[in-house]
Scaffold this motif. Sequence first.
Motif, short mmCIF file in Angstrom:
data_model
loop_
_atom_site.label_atom_id
_atom_site.label_comp_id
_atom_site.label_asym_id
_atom_site.label_seq_id
_atom_site.Cartn_x
_atom_site.Cartn_y
_atom_site.Cartn_z
N GLU A 1 -11.65 -46.80 -16.08
CA GLU A 1 -12.12 -45.88 -15.03
C GLU A 1 -12.16 -46.58 -13.68
N ARG B 1 -7.75 -35.44 -15.60
CA ARG B 1 -8.64 -36.20 -16.47
C ARG B 1 -9.00 -35.35 -17.67
N SER C 1 -10.48 -40.21 -21.45
CA SER C 1 -11.57 -41.18 -21.42
C SER C 1 -12.80 -40.73 -22.19
#
Length: 486
Positions: free
Chosen positions: A46, A54, A10
């Motif tokens: 998210e 992560r 991310s």
Amino acid sequence: VKHQVDLLVSGGIVVTMDPARRVLDDGAVAVDRGHIVAVGPAAEVESSVVPKRRLDARRKILLPGLIDAHAHAGHTLFKTLGAHLPSREWLRITGEAYFHATTPKSWSADGRLAALERVRFGITTGVMMLGNEPRTDDPVYGQAFARASASVGGRTIVSVGPASPPWPRRFTRWEDSDARPREVRYEESLGVTEELVRTLHGADGGRTRVMVGPSYLSVPVSRTISTDPSLAGVAAATARDMRTLADRYGVFIHTHAYGRELEYAEEHFEGYLGPDVLLAHCTGLTEREIAILAERDVKVAHCAKAHRAYTERCPVPELVDAGVTVAVTSDASAPDRTFDLFETMRSAQRLQRVYFRNASVLPPGTMLESVTIGAARAVGIEAEVGSLEPGKRADLVLVDTWRPHMVPALAPIWQLVMGAVGHDVTHVFVDGAPIVQEGRCVTVDEDEVLREAEDEARHMVERAGLEYLSVLGSGFWGSSGLAGAH
Ligand SMILES: [Zn+2]
């Protein structure tokens, strides 16, 4: 409701290569059980998942794993040795070394080293023809290669088939330090080819696949068939046998092809050319041949750094305009190149830009397609990989952009194609499994792979008696090189 997932990457620029070619500035990709389950703006993804693991992708570009649709096993151990020789001579020497001076251990060392270099450069799927021409006197060589390549964790597509005529051909098997030469008939080589398809295609959880094919589409027509008409029959029989195997096992046909060979194949090999055929080089094509490729949906592997690309052009822009699927490929890590596909994309652009005297030819987007979704199509696995889309297998690559040659990120995708190098790749996942982390391969002991390759290369060179090639000849320094090879 939040879903638990194995991995969330991310915060980076996500280049999806999906049908809309979406690029997400602050994006995220969620992965579960080896597949991509969500792609979207980071905030949105998210809020929908709880990741077990992560990875922060800020200051990085997240890409689908790169696909190198044509290269040669064997070359990885040969590297630049003999790079000063004329092409044909280099091919003869390496070809003889592969047929007469290699053991299963050589192919294994070559397989691991190539796979390691490729994953470190962000290549998650790599095609490998087993030699200049496939070594198919015995299945042990291909099996050793494939097993070793798979141990690194990427996808390998091994290409095997009969070598060029005339048959029978001589191969040498080594037992300790004894050389055992043997005459091998065409039928034996065909049997080994089928054995390799049966034992390797779909192995290693589907990460190992096989393609079949001879060395040339139709035995270089202009050069060979015209001087020895009997070769036409061999070429036709080989085409028929490869088509039979491809249909029986649902595998691609992969071979080299140059101008006039396609016209010849279209005329003489009925039912041979089709959407499951991948042709390397395709230099010197006629207009009719471009039309044949488009009409039959035959795929092209453009070898932008091959010696052949200096003497004859692959009409990539014309092929793209005709709707032909073109993959830009390394054509292996020898004699004068590496597996770095970022560098290869730029080589492909420059070849055409010089030819057309036009710096806009082959824009970065088209180049990126040629090593991701386009290359996936070229090898027939576009339903599984090649883009970041939910449902596809999680082959992911992260490229670090926080480096002097990548800053500022004003036009990051342009910079990715115009500036990045293989070593900018920091993380690689295949089927969601970590292969490269922080720039190091985590599936194998890198030092051990390098040591084994160093040893096996020296053994091969010694068995082939090629130590003399390491000597720098006269004319190496200070000459233009125009007078010939040095
Ligand atoms: Zn090749």
